[in-house]
Design an enzyme around this catalytic site. Structure first.
Site, PDB file in Angstrom:
ATOM      1  N   PHE A  67       0.859  -1.184   0.000  1.00  0.00           N
ATOM      2  CA  PHE A  67       0.000   0.000   0.000  1.00  0.00           C
ATOM      3  C   PHE A  67       0.897   1.237   0.000  1.00  0.00           C
ATOM      4  O   PHE A  67       1.902   1.281   0.709  1.00  0.00           O
ATOM      5  CB  PHE A  67      -0.868  -0.031   1.253  1.00  0.00           C
TER       6      PHE A  67
ATOM      7  N   ASP B 228       2.459  -6.362   7.440  1.00  0.00           N
ATOM      8  CA  ASP B 228       1.294  -5.484   7.575  1.00  0.00           C
ATOM      9  C   ASP B 228       0.063  -6.352   7.340  1.00  0.00           C
ATOM     10  O   ASP B 228      -0.071  -6.983   6.285  1.00  0.00           O
ATOM     11  CB  ASP B 228       1.378  -4.339   6.556  1.00  0.00           C
TER      12      ASP B 228
ATOM     13  N   TYR C  57     -10.199  -0.885  11.304  1.00  0.00           N
ATOM     14  CA  TYR C  57     -11.454  -0.376  10.726  1.00  0.00           C
ATOM     15  C   TYR C  57     -11.863  -1.128   9.469  1.00  0.00           C
ATOM     16  O   TYR C  57     -12.886  -0.851   8.892  1.00  0.00           O
ATOM     17  CB  TYR C  57     -11.348   1.128  10.432  1.00  0.00           C
ATOM     18  N   LYS C  58     -11.020  -2.076   9.019  1.00  0.00           N
ATOM     19  CA  LYS C  58     -11.370  -2.868   7.834  1.00  0.00           C
ATOM     20  C   LYS C  58     -12.170  -4.095   8.293  1.00  0.00           C
ATOM     21  O   LYS C  58     -13.275  -3.939   8.779  1.00  0.00           O
ATOM     22  CB  LYS C  58     -10.105  -3.190   7.042  1.00  0.00           C
TER      23      LYS C  58
ATOM     24  N   ARG D  69     -13.155  -3.678  -7.060  1.00  0.00           N
ATOM     25  CA  ARG D  69     -12.691  -4.472  -5.932  1.00  0.00           C
ATOM     26  C   ARG D  69     -13.861  -4.849  -5.033  1.00  0.00           C
ATOM     27  O   ARG D  69     -14.702  -4.001  -4.710  1.00  0.00           O
ATOM     28  CB  ARG D  69     -11.662  -3.641  -5.159  1.00  0.00           C
TER      29      ARG D  69
HETATM   30  C1  LIG Z   1      -5.567   0.629   4.820  1.00  0.00           C
HETATM   31  C2  LIG Z   1      -4.092   0.569   4.811  1.00  0.00           C
HETATM   32  C3  LIG Z   1      -3.317   1.602   5.367  1.00  0.00           C
HETATM   33  C4  LIG Z   1      -3.944   2.853   5.900  1.00  0.00           C
HETATM   34  O1  LIG Z   1      -3.173   3.443   6.899  1.00  0.00           O
HETATM   35  P1  LIG Z   1      -3.831   4.491   7.914  1.00  0.00           P
HETATM   36  O2  LIG Z   1      -2.698   5.109   8.605  1.00  0.00           O
HETATM   37  O3  LIG Z   1      -4.739   3.717   8.825  1.00  0.00           O
HETATM   38  O4  LIG Z   1      -4.628   5.466   7.108  1.00  0.00           O
HETATM   39  C5  LIG Z   1      -1.940   1.450   5.408  1.00  0.00           C
HETATM   40  N1  LIG Z   1      -1.349   0.337   4.908  1.00  0.00           N
HETATM   41  C6  LIG Z   1      -2.060  -0.670   4.349  1.00  0.00           C
HETATM   42  C7  LIG Z   1      -1.367  -1.872   3.821  1.00  0.00           C
HETATM   43  C8  LIG Z   1      -3.456  -0.565   4.258  1.00  0.00           C
HETATM   44  O5  LIG Z   1      -4.160  -1.531   3.674  1.00  0.00           O
END
Ligand SMILES: *Cc1c(COP(=O)(O)O)cnc(C)c1O
Length: 395
Positions: free
Chosen positions: A113, A182, A207-208, A354
């Site tokens: 990400f 992660d 939150y996911k 998605r």
């Molecule tokens: C959703 C997601 C994030 C988002 O990070 P936040 O700091 O919570 O906004 C970061 N890394 C990955 C791999 C994600 O899927």
């Protein structure tokens, strides 16, 4: 067997909506509303500052961390909550780099990400390291003796591709590197086993698939072998050995608590507690089996009924998380039309539709409805309308 009919009933799912975007933001657990209201009425309002002790706010990052631990194959006392995932990536990566002072390469992959890569770029600049980004299938070959840390997201946010955490961690260790995972798209979606994989650090958001609500706190895990040595660069007072001694010199708290930074988000953590109640009694192997059943059925349905779409996820369920992507050259507009028709997925540039499948509340009826509405929109061309081509700030 886990009772997924009961867990589905624990969520508020708006009438007429088939929700396949829980991989971005999970729906609201019904109990969260009352739980937060109660916290406001009985704790914040009545106890005022006494809530830190009397209502357990101070210990919450740890007590909630213990509940998340079960869902990621970690032990009690190994996980702490707080901040956002991007910040937890920073903490894990800075601590891992400091544990390998003779090496300066961070290895990641192009399926990661962007926020994780941005954090790594900034940290590399600050710590005199280099970020090496390779294709996901090239990670193993890129592990040489210059690599300090392999930092990967287990499930690719775009394709759903699932890395083999145990195998890659073993390869990283054989090369003398540490492994950070992660779990943003894994926690609550697949049967994560950090201890079994012998990983070094892990981070994730809640939150996911964990349904903690927008802005819910992130988590961080350190393997117990590093917990008393890891030195994160973000040294906040809540991670101090004695925060209320107000010592001007930083001394890290023992174990995972040093990964705390500042004041935790108590209201958000309270909503998350209600979300974690839904996970009580859910077996991760049942969860995984159910997830595979749903994604397999969706792929089969779309391939049978939507000829213009091309699968953008691994076909082998063992190599896939709990989400499925399909490419369409006008994917953005197709997704907007689908959302307008009550099937909520999302779009990821450049052309991916998605769909996330959350076993706690999605069922085969959701799969069938999504397939038939998607097929209709593609067949009648109704997606090609001006309204569906306009982009909002958040896609
Ligand atoms: C959703 C997601 C994030 C988002 O990070 P936040 O700091 O919570 O906004 C970061 N890394 C990955 C791999 C994600 O899927």
């Amino acid at each position: 067997m886990s009772d997924f009919i009961k867990t589905r009933a624990a969520f508020h799912l708006p009438r007429g909506v088939t929700y396949l975007d829980g991989n971005s933001l999970g729906p609201m657990p019904v109990a969260a509303r009352d739980r937060v209201a109660r916290m406001m009425a009985a704790e914040w309002s009545e106890m005022l500052i006494g809530g830190w002790n009397r209502a357990g706010w101070y210990a919450q990052p740890r007590t909630v961390g213990d509940r998340v631990a079960r869902l990621i194959g970690a032990g009690p006392g190994e996980v702490v909550m707080g901040d956002t995932l991007s910040i937890k990536v920073f903490q894990a990566l800075s601590a891992a780099l400091a544990l390998r002072p003779d090496r300066r390469v961070i290895l990641s992959d192009s399926g990661n990400f962007p926020s994780d890569l941005y954090v790594a770029q900034g940290l590399a600049r600050a710590m005199g390291a280099t970020l090496r980004v390779v294709a996901p299938e090239e990670v193993e070959a890129a592990l040489d003796d210059s690599v300090a840390v392999m930092m990967l997201t287990e499930v690719d946010y775009r394709t759903g591709r699932l890395h083999d955490m145990a195998a890659l961690t073993a390869r990283a260790h054989a090369a003398g590197a540490l492994a950070i995972w992660d779990l943003a798209h894994s926690a609550g979606a697949v049967d994560v086993d950090l201890t079994g994989a012998d990983a070094d650090f892990a981070v994730g958001c809640t939150y996911k698939y964990l349904n903690g609500g927008p802005g819910a706190p992130a988590f961080i895990w350190t393997h117990p072998r590093h917990a008393d040595d890891a030195q994160p660069i973000l040294q906040g007072w809540m991670g101090h050995a004695a925060p209320f001694a107000f010592d001007p010199e930083y001394r890290p708290a023992p174990g995972i608590e040093r990964m705390r930074v500042g004041t935790p988000p108590v209201i958000a953590m309270t909503a998350l507690e209600a979300a974690l109640d839904v996970w009580e009694g859910v077996s991760l192997s049942d969860l995984r089996a159910r997830s595979i059943e749903l994604t397999q059925a969706f792929i089969a349905g779309v391939e049978a009924e939507c000829p213009g779409l091309v699968l953008n996820s691994p076909r082998d369920p063992a190599r896939r998380g709990s989400q499925v992507g399909f490419c369409h050259p006008q994917g953005f507009a197709v997704m907007q039309a689908l959302i307008a028709a009550g099937v909520v997925g999302d779009f990821r540039a450049p052309d991916v539709l998605r769909f996330g499948f959350a076993p706690l509340y999605n069922d085969l009826e959701d799969v069938n409805r999504a397939v038939s509405i998607l097929a209709r929109i593609l067949r009648d061309g109704s997606w090609d309308h001006d309204d569906y081509h306009r982009k909002a700030a958040v896609t």
